[in-house]
Scaffold this active site. Structure first.
Site, PDB file in Angstrom:
ATOM      1  N   HIS A   1      -2.162  -3.720   5.069  1.00 54.49           N
ATOM      2  CA  HIS A   1      -1.781  -3.678   6.384  1.00 54.49           C
ATOM      3  C   HIS A   1      -3.240  -3.407   7.211  1.00 54.49           C
ATOM      4  O   HIS A   1      -4.147  -3.020   6.470  1.00 54.49           O
ATOM      5  CB  HIS A   1      -0.766  -2.268   6.466  1.00 54.49           C
TER       6      HIS A   1
ATOM      7  N   ASP B   1       0.413   3.831   1.723  1.00 57.70           N
ATOM      8  CA  ASP B   1       0.334   4.294   2.938  1.00 57.70           C
ATOM      9  C   ASP B   1       1.617   4.679   3.607  1.00 57.70           C
ATOM     10  O   ASP B   1       2.624   4.032   3.720  1.00 57.70           O
ATOM     11  CB  ASP B   1      -0.524   3.453   4.123  1.00 57.70           C
TER      12      ASP B   1
ATOM     13  N   CYS C   1      -5.973  -0.005   6.924  1.00 56.93           N
ATOM     14  CA  CYS C   1      -5.938   0.599   5.624  1.00 56.93           C
ATOM     15  C   CYS C   1      -7.107   1.428   5.375  1.00 56.93           C
ATOM     16  O   CYS C   1      -7.983   1.013   5.254  1.00 56.93           O
ATOM     17  CB  CYS C   1      -5.778  -0.815   4.518  1.00 56.93           C
TER      18      CYS C   1
ATOM     19  N   ARG D   1       2.850   4.922   6.364  1.00 61.66           N
ATOM     20  CA  ARG D   1       3.117   4.174   7.660  1.00 61.66           C
ATOM     21  C   ARG D   1       3.681   2.937   7.305  1.00 61.66           C
ATOM     22  O   ARG D   1       4.068   2.104   8.254  1.00 61.66           O
ATOM     23  CB  ARG D   1       1.974   4.185   8.665  1.00 61.66           C
TER      24      ARG D   1
ATOM     25  N   CYS E   1       0.876  -1.169  -0.095  1.00 64.74           N
ATOM     26  CA  CYS E   1      -0.095   0.129   0.017  1.00 64.74           C
ATOM     27  C   CYS E   1       0.769   1.383  -0.060  1.00 64.74           C
ATOM     28  O   CYS E   1       1.989   1.305   0.715  1.00 64.74           O
ATOM     29  CB  CYS E   1      -0.797  -0.193   1.149  1.00 64.74           C
TER      30      CYS E   1
END
Ligand code: CO
Length: 215
Positions: free
Chosen positions: A98, A44, A101, A46, A42
């Protein structure tokens, strides 16, 4: 003052640190890359692919998009896959989802955000395909965690179905496709139990991994 001053300073410090421990590091990498892994994860912020598995530049080829989706007609993802498999000859492809998400959550809740709704339609397909499993969850949080994991299993299947992977297996290339999920709350990866090295094992492993998630 450039807004990126701090980033550029950090970059210079990082490059100097790398060179101090290994003076030829960048010169070696400039000649070729020889990664053993392809990561599909992803976007993302993080979930920093290379960093969370402790790998260095040159060790992992990376493709990231919102909600780590592998669509059969996405030329971007297919090109990355083909290059990684046929040219770089990676040994492992990791699809990593994750928990927490935002893309998966939006898909689950039918959120209307804009253009991205069309992309997340693919995650809604995953949701609809596994409606019975998801309906068995007692809380919304549990349902979101389950959909994050189910999305990984389905995207692993999609990777295995691409011509890049099918052709590699047909020519006897050693290549395994894995499904992992990352927990942003503790920084730990979990293996979802799908490690596919050939077409015949795909469906059996897919259904076994599904059954484990359903428990
Ligand atoms: Co995400």
């Amino acid at each position: 003052m450039n807004d990126l001053t701090q980033l550029l300073a950090k970059n210079r410090a990082w490059a100097a640190e790398m060179t101090s421990t290994d003076p030829d590091f960048f010169q070696r990498l400039a000649h070729q890359q020889n990664p053993e892994y392809l990561w599909i994860g992803c976007s993302d912020s993080r979930v920093p692919a290379t960093q969370l598995v402790g790998l260095l530049p040159g060790e992992m080829f990376v493709h990231r998009n919102v909600a780590n989706v592998v669509v059969h007609t996405d030329l971007n993802c297919l090109s990355v896959l083909h290059y990684a498999v046929a040219v770089l000859r990676v040994r492992h492809i990791i699809v990593c989802g994750h928990y927490g998400c935002g893309g998966v959550q939006a898909a689950l809740q039918n959120d209307r955000v804009g253009l991205i709704d069309n992309w997340l339609r693919h995650v809604q397909d995953v949701r609809n395909d596994h409606a019975t499993l998801l309906a068995a969850c007692s809380t919304t949080a549990e349902r979101l965690r389950l959909l994050c994991a189910l999305n990984v299993l389905d995207q692993v299947k999609h990777v295995c179905e691409t011509t890049a992977v099918q052709d590699a297996w047909e020519r006897g290339q050693i290549l395994t496709v894995h499904g992992l999920i990352y927990d942003i709350a503790d920084g730990l990866l979990s293996d979802l139990g799908m490690s596919i090295s050939n077409t015949p094992s795909l469906h059996e492993q897919y259904f076994q991994a599904l059954a484990r998630l359903g428990k």
